[in-house]
Motif scaffolding. Structure first.
Motif, short mmCIF file in Angstrom:
data_model
loop_
_atom_site.label_atom_id
_atom_site.label_comp_id
_atom_site.label_asym_id
_atom_site.label_seq_id
_atom_site.Cartn_x
_atom_site.Cartn_y
_atom_site.Cartn_z
N ASP A 228 0.73 -1.12 -0.14
CA ASP A 228 0.01 -0.08 -0.12
C ASP A 228 0.89 1.23 0.05
O ASP A 228 0.95 1.61 1.19
CB ASP A 228 -0.75 -0.04 1.31
CG ASP A 228 -2.15 1.10 1.11
OD1 ASP A 228 -2.12 1.70 -0.12
OD2 ASP A 228 -2.75 1.37 2.01
N PRO A 229 1.30 1.64 -1.21
CA PRO A 229 1.08 1.11 -2.31
C PRO A 229 2.20 0.38 -2.85
O PRO A 229 3.36 0.38 -2.30
CB PRO A 229 1.12 2.56 -3.32
CG PRO A 229 1.90 3.34 -2.54
CD PRO A 229 2.12 2.97 -1.05
N SER B 99 -9.01 1.79 -6.29
CA SER B 99 -9.12 0.34 -5.39
C SER B 99 -10.24 0.49 -4.44
O SER B 99 -10.77 1.60 -3.90
CB SER B 99 -8.02 0.67 -4.20
OG SER B 99 -6.56 0.09 -4.92
N ARG C 132 -3.21 -1.28 -3.01
CA ARG C 132 -3.10 0.00 -4.04
C ARG C 132 -1.74 -0.22 -4.91
O ARG C 132 -0.72 -0.71 -4.52
CB ARG C 132 -3.12 1.41 -3.25
CG ARG C 132 -3.96 2.14 -3.41
CD ARG C 132 -3.85 3.41 -2.55
NE ARG C 132 -4.12 3.08 -1.07
CZ ARG C 132 -5.56 3.03 -0.73
NH1 ARG C 132 -6.45 3.54 -1.38
NH2 ARG C 132 -5.73 2.45 0.58
#
Ligand code: AKB
Length: 332
Positions: free
Chosen positions: A145-146, A261, A298
Protein backbone atom coordinates in the motif's frame (compact mmCIF):
# COMPACT_ATOMS: atom_id res chain seq x y z
CA UNK A 1 16.05 -17.63 -29.02
CA UNK A 2 15.52 -19.28 -32.41
CA UNK A 3 16.68 -16.31 -34.48
CA UNK A 4 17.38 -12.72 -33.61
CA UNK A 5 16.88 -9.86 -36.01
CA UNK A 6 17.78 -6.73 -34.22
CA UNK A 7 16.45 -3.25 -34.83
CA UNK A 8 19.24 -0.69 -34.95
CA UNK A 9 19.00 1.08 -31.61
CA UNK A 10 19.02 4.71 -32.83
CA UNK A 11 15.60 6.36 -32.63
CA UNK A 12 15.33 7.27 -36.31
CA UNK A 13 15.29 3.62 -37.35
CA UNK A 14 12.53 2.49 -35.02
CA UNK A 15 10.02 0.06 -36.51
CA UNK A 16 7.15 1.93 -38.17
CA UNK A 17 4.34 2.80 -35.77
CA UNK A 18 1.88 4.85 -37.87
CA UNK A 19 0.04 1.88 -39.29
CA UNK A 20 0.89 -1.18 -37.29
CA UNK A 21 -0.35 -4.61 -38.32
CA UNK A 22 -1.41 -6.18 -35.06
CA UNK A 23 -1.92 -9.81 -34.01
CA UNK A 24 -3.73 -10.41 -30.71
CA UNK A 25 -3.36 -13.86 -29.11
CA UNK A 26 -5.93 -15.18 -26.63
CA UNK A 27 -8.33 -12.82 -28.35
CA UNK A 28 -11.54 -14.38 -27.02
CA UNK A 29 -10.73 -13.74 -23.36
CA UNK A 30 -11.96 -10.73 -21.40
CA UNK A 31 -9.82 -8.17 -23.22
CA UNK A 32 -9.14 -9.10 -26.85
CA UNK A 33 -12.34 -8.15 -28.65
CA UNK A 34 -12.56 -4.71 -27.00
CA UNK A 35 -8.92 -3.93 -27.68
CA UNK A 36 -9.32 -4.99 -31.31
CA UNK A 37 -12.35 -2.73 -31.63
CA UNK A 38 -10.45 0.29 -30.28
CA UNK A 39 -7.38 -0.42 -32.41
CA UNK A 40 -9.51 -0.92 -35.53
CA UNK A 41 -11.02 2.53 -35.06
CA UNK A 42 -7.53 4.02 -35.19
CA UNK A 43 -5.73 1.79 -37.65
CA UNK A 44 -8.43 0.23 -39.83
CA UNK A 45 -10.30 -3.04 -39.57
CA UNK A 46 -7.99 -5.12 -41.76
CA UNK A 47 -4.84 -4.19 -39.82
CA UNK A 48 -5.95 -5.83 -36.59
CA UNK A 49 -6.10 -9.63 -36.47
CA UNK A 50 -7.74 -11.31 -33.54
CA UNK A 51 -6.81 -14.93 -32.79
CA UNK A 52 -7.64 -17.76 -30.43
CA UNK A 53 -7.94 -21.55 -30.43
CA UNK A 54 -11.72 -21.43 -30.08
CA UNK A 55 -14.34 -20.65 -32.68
CA UNK A 56 -15.72 -17.16 -32.06
CA UNK A 57 -19.38 -16.14 -32.12
CA UNK A 58 -20.62 -14.83 -35.48
CA UNK A 59 -20.45 -11.17 -34.42
CA UNK A 60 -16.69 -11.46 -33.84
CA UNK A 61 -16.18 -12.79 -37.38
CA UNK A 62 -18.25 -9.88 -38.66
CA UNK A 63 -16.18 -7.28 -36.82
CA UNK A 64 -12.90 -7.98 -38.64
CA UNK A 65 -10.21 -10.60 -39.30
CA UNK A 66 -10.15 -13.60 -36.97
CA UNK A 67 -7.73 -16.53 -37.27
CA UNK A 68 -6.87 -19.71 -35.42
CA UNK A 69 -3.63 -19.36 -33.47
CA UNK A 70 -2.20 -21.75 -30.90
CA UNK A 71 0.52 -20.08 -28.82
CA UNK A 72 2.06 -23.50 -28.25
CA UNK A 73 2.56 -24.03 -32.00
CA UNK A 74 5.53 -21.95 -33.13
CA UNK A 75 5.16 -22.71 -36.82
CA UNK A 76 1.51 -21.71 -36.80
CA UNK A 77 2.42 -18.39 -35.14
CA UNK A 78 5.31 -17.74 -37.50
CA UNK A 79 3.12 -18.39 -40.53
CA UNK A 80 0.55 -15.88 -39.27
CA UNK A 81 3.14 -13.22 -38.55
CA UNK A 82 4.91 -13.64 -41.90
CA UNK A 83 1.81 -14.00 -44.08
CA UNK A 84 0.07 -11.04 -42.50
CA UNK A 85 3.05 -8.67 -42.23
CA UNK A 86 2.51 -8.34 -38.48
CA UNK A 87 4.47 -5.57 -36.71
CA UNK A 88 2.86 -5.55 -33.23
CA UNK A 89 1.97 -8.58 -31.16
CA UNK A 90 -0.38 -8.34 -28.18
CA UNK A 91 -0.08 -11.52 -26.16
CA UNK A 92 -3.29 -12.00 -24.18
CA UNK A 93 -3.24 -15.77 -24.01
CA UNK A 94 -2.90 -16.89 -20.35
CA UNK A 95 -4.58 -18.81 -17.53
CA UNK A 96 -5.55 -16.43 -14.69
CA UNK A 97 -4.80 -16.72 -10.98
CA UNK A 98 -7.55 -18.92 -9.53
CA UNK A 99 -7.90 -21.29 -12.48
CA UNK A 100 -4.11 -21.53 -12.66
CA UNK A 101 -3.99 -22.90 -9.10
CA UNK A 102 -6.45 -25.61 -10.12
CA UNK A 103 -4.44 -26.46 -13.28
CA UNK A 104 -0.80 -25.78 -12.46
CA UNK A 105 0.71 -27.87 -15.29
CA UNK A 106 -1.52 -26.30 -17.93
CA UNK A 107 -0.88 -22.80 -16.56
CA UNK A 108 2.86 -23.43 -16.70
CA UNK A 109 2.62 -24.61 -20.29
CA UNK A 110 0.40 -21.81 -21.58
CA UNK A 111 1.83 -18.97 -19.52
CA UNK A 112 5.51 -19.90 -19.78
CA UNK A 113 6.01 -22.05 -22.91
CA UNK A 114 3.53 -19.88 -24.82
CA UNK A 115 5.41 -16.78 -23.70
CA UNK A 116 8.74 -18.23 -24.87
CA UNK A 117 7.22 -18.78 -28.29
CA UNK A 118 6.03 -15.19 -28.63
CA UNK A 119 9.33 -13.81 -27.35
CA UNK A 120 11.22 -15.82 -29.98
CA UNK A 121 8.76 -14.80 -32.64
CA UNK A 122 9.08 -11.12 -31.71
CA UNK A 123 12.88 -11.33 -31.83
CA UNK A 124 12.88 -13.15 -35.13
CA UNK A 125 10.47 -10.71 -36.77
CA UNK A 126 11.39 -7.42 -35.06
CA UNK A 127 7.93 -7.10 -33.52
CA UNK A 128 6.84 -4.66 -30.86
CA UNK A 129 5.59 -7.06 -28.20
CA UNK A 130 3.03 -6.30 -25.51
CA UNK A 131 2.59 -8.77 -22.65
CA UNK A 132 0.25 -7.86 -19.78
CA UNK A 133 1.38 -8.44 -16.24
CA UNK A 134 -0.78 -7.96 -13.16
CA UNK A 135 -1.19 -7.07 -9.50
CA UNK A 136 -0.75 -10.86 -9.18
CA UNK A 137 2.97 -10.48 -9.90
CA UNK A 138 3.36 -9.34 -6.29
CA UNK A 139 3.20 -11.46 -3.15
CA UNK A 140 2.99 -11.34 0.62
CA UNK A 141 6.50 -9.90 1.01
CA UNK A 142 5.89 -7.04 -1.46
CA UNK A 143 4.95 -3.57 -0.20
CA UNK A 144 1.15 -3.56 -0.56
CA UNK A 145 0.00 0.00 0.00
CA UNK A 146 1.08 1.15 -2.45
CA UNK A 147 3.10 -1.36 -4.51
CA UNK A 148 5.75 0.53 -6.53
CA UNK A 149 7.07 -0.54 -9.94
CA UNK A 150 10.32 -1.87 -8.52
CA UNK A 151 10.18 -3.90 -5.31
CA UNK A 152 10.31 -7.46 -3.96
CA UNK A 153 8.18 -9.81 -6.09
CA UNK A 154 7.65 -13.24 -4.60
CA UNK A 155 4.15 -14.24 -5.77
CA UNK A 156 2.65 -17.48 -4.46
CA UNK A 157 0.57 -18.45 -7.50
CA UNK A 158 1.73 -20.09 -10.74
CA UNK A 159 0.04 -17.18 -12.53
CA UNK A 160 2.11 -14.66 -10.59
CA UNK A 161 5.31 -16.64 -11.02
CA UNK A 162 4.72 -16.88 -14.79
CA UNK A 163 4.07 -13.12 -14.98
CA UNK A 164 7.25 -12.22 -13.08
CA UNK A 165 9.04 -14.57 -15.48
CA UNK A 166 7.47 -12.74 -18.43
CA UNK A 167 8.53 -9.35 -17.05
CA UNK A 168 12.10 -10.52 -16.50
CA UNK A 169 12.47 -12.40 -19.80
CA UNK A 170 11.09 -9.47 -21.78
CA UNK A 171 13.34 -6.98 -20.04
CA UNK A 172 16.36 -9.25 -20.41
CA UNK A 173 15.78 -9.63 -24.15
CA UNK A 174 15.24 -5.90 -24.44
CA UNK A 175 18.59 -5.15 -22.82
CA UNK A 176 20.48 -7.93 -24.58
CA UNK A 177 19.02 -7.77 -28.09
CA UNK A 178 16.95 -4.60 -28.24
CA UNK A 179 13.59 -6.41 -28.26
CA UNK A 180 10.82 -3.77 -28.13
CA UNK A 181 9.12 -5.40 -25.15
CA UNK A 182 6.34 -3.51 -23.36
CA UNK A 183 4.50 -4.68 -20.28
CA UNK A 184 1.78 -3.14 -18.12
CA UNK A 185 0.72 -4.54 -14.77
CA UNK A 186 -3.07 -4.49 -14.96
CA UNK A 187 -5.34 -4.25 -11.90
CA UNK A 188 -8.56 -6.30 -11.85
CA UNK A 189 -10.40 -5.30 -15.04
CA UNK A 190 -14.15 -4.60 -14.85
CA UNK A 191 -16.15 -5.01 -18.07
CA UNK A 192 -19.82 -5.29 -19.01
CA UNK A 193 -19.68 -7.09 -22.35
CA UNK A 194 -17.05 -9.75 -21.66
CA UNK A 195 -16.68 -11.93 -18.60
CA UNK A 196 -13.35 -12.67 -16.98
CA UNK A 197 -12.55 -16.34 -16.47
CA UNK A 198 -10.87 -17.88 -13.45
CA UNK A 199 -9.47 -14.76 -11.80
CA UNK A 200 -9.48 -13.61 -8.19
CA UNK A 201 -11.01 -10.23 -9.09
CA UNK A 202 -13.94 -11.74 -11.06
CA UNK A 203 -16.48 -10.91 -8.32
CA UNK A 204 -16.18 -7.25 -9.34
CA UNK A 205 -17.88 -8.12 -12.64
CA UNK A 206 -20.32 -10.74 -11.35
CA UNK A 207 -21.73 -8.44 -8.67
CA UNK A 208 -23.16 -6.14 -11.38
CA UNK A 209 -24.88 -8.98 -13.24
CA UNK A 210 -26.30 -10.32 -9.96
CA UNK A 211 -27.42 -6.85 -8.86
CA UNK A 212 -29.45 -6.49 -12.05
CA UNK A 213 -30.81 -10.05 -12.24
CA UNK A 214 -31.56 -11.45 -8.76
CA UNK A 215 -30.55 -8.54 -6.55
CA UNK A 216 -28.38 -10.97 -4.55
CA UNK A 217 -24.66 -11.60 -4.73
CA UNK A 218 -22.62 -14.14 -2.81
CA UNK A 219 -19.05 -12.89 -2.64
CA UNK A 220 -16.12 -15.31 -2.36
CA UNK A 221 -13.95 -12.60 -0.76
CA UNK A 222 -14.32 -10.92 2.64
CA UNK A 223 -16.21 -7.64 2.63
CA UNK A 224 -13.08 -5.59 3.39
CA UNK A 225 -10.68 -7.08 0.81
CA UNK A 226 -9.28 -4.08 -1.03
CA UNK A 227 -7.83 -4.58 -4.52
CA UNK A 228 -6.78 -2.28 -7.37
CA UNK A 229 -9.40 -2.22 -10.17
CA UNK A 230 -9.92 -0.51 -13.53
CA UNK A 231 -12.69 0.03 -16.08
CA UNK A 232 -12.02 -1.93 -19.25
CA UNK A 233 -11.97 1.14 -21.50
CA UNK A 234 -9.21 2.69 -19.36
CA UNK A 235 -7.32 -0.60 -19.63
CA UNK A 236 -7.57 -0.61 -23.44
CA UNK A 237 -6.66 3.05 -23.71
CA UNK A 238 -3.63 2.57 -21.44
CA UNK A 239 -2.48 -0.35 -23.58
CA UNK A 240 -2.80 1.56 -26.84
CA UNK A 241 -1.21 4.75 -25.50
CA UNK A 242 1.67 2.74 -24.08
CA UNK A 243 2.17 0.87 -27.36
CA UNK A 244 2.22 4.20 -29.21
CA UNK A 245 4.70 5.88 -26.84
CA UNK A 246 8.11 6.58 -28.41
CA UNK A 247 10.85 4.37 -26.98
CA UNK A 248 12.71 7.48 -25.82
CA UNK A 249 9.91 8.23 -23.30
CA UNK A 250 10.12 4.87 -21.57
CA UNK A 251 12.38 4.75 -18.54
CA UNK A 252 10.98 1.29 -17.73
CA UNK A 253 9.67 -1.65 -19.75
CA UNK A 254 7.17 -2.79 -17.08
CA UNK A 255 4.82 -0.24 -15.52
CA UNK A 256 2.06 -0.39 -12.93
CA UNK A 257 -1.17 1.28 -14.06
CA UNK A 258 -3.87 2.25 -11.58
CA UNK A 259 -7.30 3.82 -11.54
CA UNK A 260 -9.04 3.00 -8.22
CA UNK A 261 -9.03 0.52 -5.34
CA UNK A 262 -12.17 -0.79 -3.67
CA UNK A 263 -13.52 -3.50 -1.40
CA UNK A 264 -16.61 -5.66 -2.12
CA UNK A 265 -18.46 -3.63 0.53
CA UNK A 266 -17.58 -0.33 -1.13
CA UNK A 267 -18.61 -1.39 -4.63
CA UNK A 268 -21.85 -2.84 -3.23
CA UNK A 269 -22.57 0.45 -1.45
CA UNK A 270 -21.99 2.37 -4.69
CA UNK A 271 -24.31 -0.02 -6.61
CA UNK A 272 -26.97 0.51 -3.89
CA UNK A 273 -27.10 4.19 -4.86
CA UNK A 274 -28.77 2.89 -8.07
CA UNK A 275 -30.26 -0.38 -6.80
CA UNK A 276 -31.02 0.02 -3.07
CA UNK A 277 -32.20 -3.58 -2.68
CA UNK A 278 -28.90 -5.27 -3.53
CA UNK A 279 -28.07 -7.89 -0.89
CA UNK A 280 -24.52 -9.21 -0.59
CA UNK A 281 -23.46 -12.17 1.53
CA UNK A 282 -19.84 -13.09 2.16
CA UNK A 283 -18.58 -16.63 1.92
CA UNK A 284 -14.78 -16.36 1.47
CA UNK A 285 -13.21 -19.31 -0.31
CA UNK A 286 -9.77 -20.29 0.89
CA UNK A 287 -7.93 -20.19 -2.41
CA UNK A 288 -9.15 -16.86 -3.73
CA UNK A 289 -9.10 -15.13 -0.33
CA UNK A 290 -5.50 -16.24 0.28
CA UNK A 291 -4.50 -15.01 -3.18
CA UNK A 292 -6.23 -11.64 -2.69
CA UNK A 293 -4.62 -11.20 0.74
CA UNK A 294 -1.18 -11.51 -0.85
CA UNK A 295 -1.82 -8.86 -3.53
CA UNK A 296 -1.33 -5.10 -3.36
CA UNK A 297 -4.26 -3.05 -2.08
CA UNK A 298 -3.08 -0.05 -4.10
CA UNK A 299 -0.80 0.49 -7.07
CA UNK A 300 1.73 3.29 -7.39
CA UNK A 301 1.57 4.23 -11.08
CA UNK A 302 3.49 7.51 -10.87
CA UNK A 303 6.11 6.38 -13.42
CA UNK A 304 3.45 5.61 -16.06
CA UNK A 305 1.88 9.02 -15.41
CA UNK A 306 5.21 10.79 -15.68
CA UNK A 307 6.84 8.93 -18.59
CA UNK A 308 4.01 8.51 -21.08
CA UNK A 309 1.14 10.52 -19.61
CA UNK A 310 -1.11 7.79 -18.19
CA UNK A 311 -4.33 9.12 -16.64
CA UNK A 312 -7.46 7.05 -15.90
CA UNK A 313 -10.89 8.42 -16.82
CA UNK A 314 -13.06 6.23 -14.54
CA UNK A 315 -13.32 6.36 -10.75
CA UNK A 316 -15.65 4.13 -8.73
CA UNK A 317 -18.85 6.12 -9.27
CA UNK A 318 -18.30 6.44 -13.06
CA UNK A 319 -17.48 2.75 -13.26
CA UNK A 320 -20.65 1.71 -11.44
CA UNK A 321 -22.88 4.03 -13.48
CA UNK A 322 -21.39 2.77 -16.74
CA UNK A 323 -21.50 -0.93 -15.79
CA UNK A 324 -25.16 -0.81 -14.81
CA UNK A 325 -26.14 1.13 -17.93
CA UNK A 326 -24.15 -1.15 -20.26
CA UNK A 327 -25.47 -4.40 -18.78
CA UNK A 328 -29.03 -3.06 -18.83
CA UNK A 329 -28.63 -2.08 -22.48
CA UNK A 330 -27.32 -5.53 -23.37
CA UNK A 331 -30.27 -7.20 -21.63
CA UNK A 332 -32.92 -5.24 -23.54
C1 AKB B 1 -6.99 -12.33 -11.75
O1 AKB B 1 -7.77 -12.04 -10.85
O2 AKB B 1 -6.34 -13.37 -11.80
C2 AKB B 1 -6.77 -11.28 -12.82
C3 AKB B 1 -5.63 -10.40 -12.46
C4 AKB B 1 -5.79 -9.38 -11.41
O3 AKB B 1 -4.58 -10.51 -13.01
N1 AKB B 1 -7.95 -10.52 -13.02
Amino acid sequence: PRQINRWPSNESSEPPTDSPRVLITGGLGQLGVGLAEMLRKQYGKENIILSDIRRPPAEVYNMGPFVYADVLDYKNLRELVVNNRITWLVHYSALLSAIGEANVALARTINITGLHNVLDLALENCLRLFVPSTIGAFGPSSPRDPAPDLCIQRPRTIYGVSKVHAELMGEYLHHKYGLDFRCLRYPGVVSAHTKPGGGTTDYAVQIFHDALSTGQHECYLRSNTRLPMMHISDCHRATIEFMQAPESQLSLRTYNIAAMSFTPEEVAEEIRKHLPHLRVTYNPDTIRQTIADSWPVRFDDSNARQDWGWKPAYGLSELVTDMLASIREKRT
